[in-house]
Design a protein around this motif. Structure first.
Motif, PDB file in Angstrom:
ATOM      1  N   UNK A  49       0.822  -1.203   0.000  1.00  0.00           N
ATOM      2  CA  UNK A  49       0.000   0.000   0.000  1.00  0.00           C
ATOM      3  C   UNK A  49       0.860   1.259   0.000  1.00  0.00           C
ATOM      4  N   UNK A  50       1.941   1.246   0.778  1.00  0.00           N
ATOM      5  CA  UNK A  50       2.848   2.391   0.784  1.00  0.00           C
ATOM      6  C   UNK A  50       3.447   2.622  -0.594  1.00  0.00           C
ATOM      7  N   UNK A  51       3.900   1.534  -1.231  1.00  0.00           N
ATOM      8  CA  UNK A  51       4.560   1.655  -2.534  1.00  0.00           C
ATOM      9  C   UNK A  51       3.582   2.037  -3.630  1.00  0.00           C
ATOM     10  N   UNK A  52       2.385   1.465  -3.609  1.00  0.00           N
ATOM     11  CA  UNK A  52       1.412   1.747  -4.666  1.00  0.00           C
ATOM     12  C   UNK A  52       1.002   3.219  -4.663  1.00  0.00           C
ATOM     13  N   UNK A  53       0.755   3.764  -3.469  1.00  0.00           N
ATOM     14  CA  UNK A  53       0.357   5.168  -3.386  1.00  0.00           C
ATOM     15  C   UNK A  53       1.522   6.087  -3.737  1.00  0.00           C
ATOM     16  N   UNK A  54       2.714   5.744  -3.261  1.00  0.00           N
ATOM     17  CA  UNK A  54       3.911   6.524  -3.636  1.00  0.00           C
ATOM     18  C   UNK A  54       4.087   6.576  -5.145  1.00  0.00           C
ATOM     19  N   UNK A  55       3.984   5.403  -5.786  1.00  0.00           N
ATOM     20  CA  UNK A  55       4.230   5.349  -7.232  1.00  0.00           C
ATOM     21  C   UNK A  55       3.154   6.083  -8.019  1.00  0.00           C
ATOM     22  N   UNK A  56       1.901   5.962  -7.585  1.00  0.00           N
ATOM     23  CA  UNK A  56       0.805   6.599  -8.316  1.00  0.00           C
ATOM     24  C   UNK A  56       0.870   8.115  -8.226  1.00  0.00           C
ATOM     25  N   UNK A  57       1.250   8.644  -7.060  1.00  0.00           N
ATOM     26  CA  UNK A  57       1.309  10.092  -6.896  1.00  0.00           C
ATOM     27  C   UNK A  57       2.638  10.669  -7.362  1.00  0.00           C
ATOM     28  N   UNK A  58       3.725  10.154  -6.842  1.00  0.00           N
ATOM     29  CA  UNK A  58       5.025  10.812  -6.981  1.00  0.00           C
ATOM     30  C   UNK A  58       5.938  10.164  -8.025  1.00  0.00           C
ATOM     31  N   UNK A  59       6.030   8.836  -8.028  1.00  0.00           N
ATOM     32  CA  UNK A  59       6.929   8.168  -8.961  1.00  0.00           C
ATOM     33  C   UNK A  59       6.499   8.351 -10.403  1.00  0.00           C
ATOM     34  N   UNK A  60       5.208   8.088 -10.668  1.00  0.00           N
ATOM     35  CA  UNK A  60       4.669   8.268 -12.019  1.00  0.00           C
ATOM     36  C   UNK A  60       4.856   9.703 -12.487  1.00  0.00           C
ATOM     37  N   UNK A  61       4.582  10.662 -11.611  1.00  0.00           N
ATOM     38  CA  UNK A  61       4.709  12.073 -11.987  1.00  0.00           C
ATOM     39  C   UNK A  61       6.144  12.426 -12.344  1.00  0.00           C
ATOM     40  N   UNK A  62       7.092  12.018 -11.507  1.00  0.00           N
ATOM     41  CA  UNK A  62       8.491  12.388 -11.745  1.00  0.00           C
ATOM     42  C   UNK A  62       8.986  11.838 -13.079  1.00  0.00           C
ATOM     43  N   UNK A  63       8.706  10.553 -13.332  1.00  0.00           N
ATOM     44  CA  UNK A  63       9.181   9.984 -14.592  1.00  0.00           C
ATOM     45  C   UNK A  63       8.430  10.582 -15.774  1.00  0.00           C
ATOM     46  N   UNK A  64       7.151  10.880 -15.603  1.00  0.00           N
ATOM     47  CA  UNK A  64       6.379  11.495 -16.685  1.00  0.00           C
ATOM     48  C   UNK A  64       6.959  12.862 -17.062  1.00  0.00           C
ATOM     49  N   UNK A  65       7.361  13.623 -16.067  1.00  0.00           N
ATOM     50  CA  UNK A  65       7.966  14.923 -16.337  1.00  0.00           C
ATOM     51  C   UNK A  65       9.247  14.777 -17.154  1.00  0.00           C
ATOM     52  N   UNK A  66      10.094  13.821 -16.766  1.00  0.00           N
ATOM     53  CA  UNK A  66      11.343  13.602 -17.498  1.00  0.00           C
ATOM     54  C   UNK A  66      11.062  13.128 -18.922  1.00  0.00           C
ATOM     55  N   UNK A  67      10.102  12.222 -19.070  1.00  0.00           N
ATOM     56  CA  UNK A  67       9.757  11.705 -20.405  1.00  0.00           C
ATOM     57  C   UNK A  67       9.211  12.798 -21.303  1.00  0.00           C
ATOM     58  N   UNK A  68       8.272  13.571 -20.799  1.00  0.00           N
ATOM     59  CA  UNK A  68       7.601  14.568 -21.635  1.00  0.00           C
ATOM     60  C   UNK A  68       8.562  15.675 -22.063  1.00  0.00           C
ATOM     61  N   UNK A  69       9.468  16.094 -21.162  1.00  0.00           N
ATOM     62  CA  UNK A  69      10.428  17.115 -21.576  1.00  0.00           C
ATOM     63  C   UNK A  69      11.407  16.561 -22.599  1.00  0.00           C
ATOM     64  N   UNK A  70      11.767  15.285 -22.460  1.00  0.00           N
ATOM     65  CA  UNK A  70      12.648  14.654 -23.443  1.00  0.00           C
ATOM     66  C   UNK A  70      11.999  14.666 -24.821  1.00  0.00           C
ATOM     67  N   UNK A  71      10.697  14.394 -24.872  1.00  0.00           N
ATOM     68  CA  UNK A  71       9.978  14.418 -26.147  1.00  0.00           C
ATOM     69  C   UNK A  71       9.950  15.812 -26.755  1.00  0.00           C
ATOM     70  N   UNK A  72      10.055  16.840 -25.897  1.00  0.00           N
ATOM     71  CA  UNK A  72      10.097  18.228 -26.393  1.00  0.00           C
ATOM     72  C   UNK A  72      11.486  18.614 -26.891  1.00  0.00           C
ATOM     73  N   UNK A  73      12.457  17.705 -26.701  1.00  0.00           N
ATOM     74  CA  UNK A  73      13.821  18.039 -27.069  1.00  0.00           C
ATOM     75  C   UNK A  73      14.582  18.758 -25.979  1.00  0.00           C
ATOM     76  N   UNK A  74      14.024  18.706 -24.749  1.00  0.00           N
ATOM     77  CA  UNK A  74      14.672  19.318 -23.595  1.00  0.00           C
ATOM     78  C   UNK A  74      15.260  18.231 -22.698  1.00  0.00           C
TER      79      UNK A  74
END
Length: 555
Positions: free
Chosen positions: A388-413
């Motif tokens: 439960x600790x890991x699932x909530x962490x990943x859904x809120x914070x882990x997914x967001x952090x990696x999504x930010x890195x992925x999306x900026x990479x797609x922008x060429x940043x």
């Protein structure tokens, strides 16, 4: 209104100069007055050991009376020399019984609606230095720029001008209401705290060169609600061009209510405002503006008013996730990450655990359907608490952090991703290994200036070396978008290898941090967004409603 009191109670508890790559040094020695004449006015701060600090500088007029729930107004230039040796008042926030026992508790000092101020730490004789602007966390309900942990002195010793800001909080900072929208030329309301942040950035653009900063090299940074704010600023058209890089520590890309319509499982923001007016027994907006600020924020909190941003179509055009999917966010380099133990200090985000593993598994299968097998493989039933600790962490914070890195990479940043997995004896003994916000004192170099109840960080060379490395990575990213630290591994950009940095005993690099966990959460959010009737935030695991069926473009 939704039953959100348990979450509200949680939110209130935690509420080009040359840049030397060198270990941080202790600050000590005599202080003296220092005077700067800026376009906004002349200020007198304090200088010592090569650092000048200026505190409590107003960047907007007091939002009182008719200015309550209005966009911030630029203050008039003051006459004479303004004393900038002390922090300004904190913005009004609720007083919560028992909050003094929280590890996040720190004495606020005076509170006032006249709180829109900022603080500056600058290397003496700086010229054209990079600027890092810190936006404090606290769930948009609490916190202040004056906390000891946010002292910018050690970061400034790395050649960075550090600025921290206050902004309106709670019902005073984020109330949307049909009456307020009617007053607005744009027919919008809410997001006043975000407008404050933009006003502070405009002040910095106009004034920071007087303090040795480069207004063309500004990095915005924040943790938790501060990182959420940074994401909003990346999507807000009025903020475009006011910053050049972004740092997001423990950001969470949750859904937000729309201004006038019920969407994604949220009632409209204006409806929430009308509901709050009823809870306050106020006949109209004029009566709400006449209420004492302390009474207003405390009654709003007791009523269960939950603070959100508002998707108003103007300041925040779309949901954050949608803006990033469109590639319409600010095209700037980002540094983003999360902590391995995020939820260990935020357990009120978790629902009651099932009594048995079979009960846990049954609930997951009911909620996740065809994705249940993947979920259970990642968050198994034989370790319910850790799952439960890991699932909530990943859904809120882990997914967001990696999504930010992925999306900026797609922008060429460039995107730089990290995991903070560092523990130390007092935190680990309390079951708080790498807890939410525990990276902050390492970033600021304030590992021995934390809040009174904070698990005490050992006074040894190992802890100081890790802190020195992190503040150097952050400072060099602010300088030129490339995080580096003396004697430490180069931090690779996320790129095609999904590279990241882990901060444990020492910094180490790796690849593919989230893996299947990212794919699962991306699929869940995609389905909820497509269905349009479920929010995506802490409704995770056994707290999840049944997921919508697979939609076009979703896994």
């Amino acid at each position: 209104m939704p039953n959100i009191r348990h979450f509200v109670s949680l939110l209130l508890a935690f509420g080009g100069a040359a840049l030397a790559l060198q270990p941080a040094m202790a600050l000590a020695g005599p202080a003296a007055e220092t005077v700067v004449e800026a376009p906004a006015g002349t200020v007198e701060g304090v200088a010592g050991n090569g650092i000048a600090s200026f505190k409590g500088i107003p960047y907007a007029a007091p939002p009182t009376g008719d200015l309550r729930w209005q966009p911030p107004v630029e203050p008039a230039r003051w006459d004479g020399v303004r004393d900038a040796s002390e922090f300004g008042p904190a913005c009004y926030q609720p007083t919560v019984p028992g909050a003094a026992n929280s590890i996040y508790h720190e004495e606020l000092g005076p509170m006032s609606e006249d709180c829109l101020s900022l603080n500056i730490w600058a290397p003496e004789h700086a010229s054209n230095a990079p600027v890092l602007v810190w936006i404090h966390g606290g769930a948009l309900v609490s916190g202040a720029s004056s906390f000891d942990m946010y002292d910018g002195s050690r970061l400034a010793r790395q050649g960075v001008v550090v600025v921290s800001i206050n902004y309106r909080l709670g019902a005073l900072g984020f109330l949307a209401h049909p009456g307020l929208s009617a007053e607005s030329p744009q027919d919008i309301s809410g997001n006043y705290g975000l407008m404050d942040q933009i006003a502070a950035l405009r002040w910095i653009e106009s004034n920071i060169s007087a303090f040795g900063g480069n207004p063309q090299n500004v990095t915005i940074a924040g943790e938790s609600a501060g990182a959420l704010s940074v994401m909003w600023l990346m999507t807000a058209p009025p903020a475009r061009g006011l910053f050049d890089k972004a740092i997001m520590q423990s950001a969470y890309m949750i859904s937000s209510p729309a201004l006038k319509e019920a969407e994604h499982g949220h009632v409209s923001a204006e409806a929430m405002g009308t509901w709050l007016q009823e809870q306050l027994d106020a006949p109209d907006l004029a009566a709400m503006r006449e209420m004492a600020p302390g009474e207003l924020v405390n009654r709003a909190a007791r009523a269960g008013y939950l603070i959100w941003s508002t998707v108003d179509g103007k300041l925040i055009p779309n949901q954050i996730a949608e803006t990033f999917d469109r590639g319409a966010q600010a095209p700037v380099p980002v540094l983003a990450g999360f902590n391995s133990g995020e939820i260990r200090s935020l357990r009120r985000l978790l629902p009651p655990a099932p009594a048995t593993s079979s009960g846990y598994e049954a609930k997951i299968r009911e909620a996740y359907g065809d994705l249940a097998e993947v979920f259970l493989a990642l968050y198994p039933a034989d370790t319910i608490d850790e799952s439960m600790l890991a699932a909530t962490r990943d859904a809120l914070y882990g997914w967001t952090a990696e999504r930010l890195a992925r999306k900026q990479t797609l922008l060429g940043q460039d995107g730089f991703l990290y995991l903070f997995d560092h523990g130390y004896p007092e935190a680990d003994k309390a079951g708080l290994h790498a807890f939410h916000a525990s990276e902050i004192p390492y970033v600021f170099g304030t590992i021995h200036e934390t809040a009174p109840n904070w698990p005490k960080i050992p006074r040894n060379a190992q802890e100081r070396e890790l802190s020195d490395a992190m503040l150097q990575y952050w400072a060099t990213f602010a300088r030129d978008g490339q995080p580096r630290a003396h004697g430490q591994p180069d931090w690779p950009a996320y790129g095609a290898q999904a590279a990241f940095m882990v901060f444990d005993e020492t910094p180490q690099t790796g690849t593919r941090l989230m893996g299947t966990r990212y794919a699962l959460n991306e699929a869940v959010v995609c389905r909820r967004r497509a269905a349009g009737d479920q929010p995506w935030h802490w409704n995770v695991g056994i707290a999840s409603p049944p997921l919508p069926p697979r939609a076009e473009g979703c896994q």
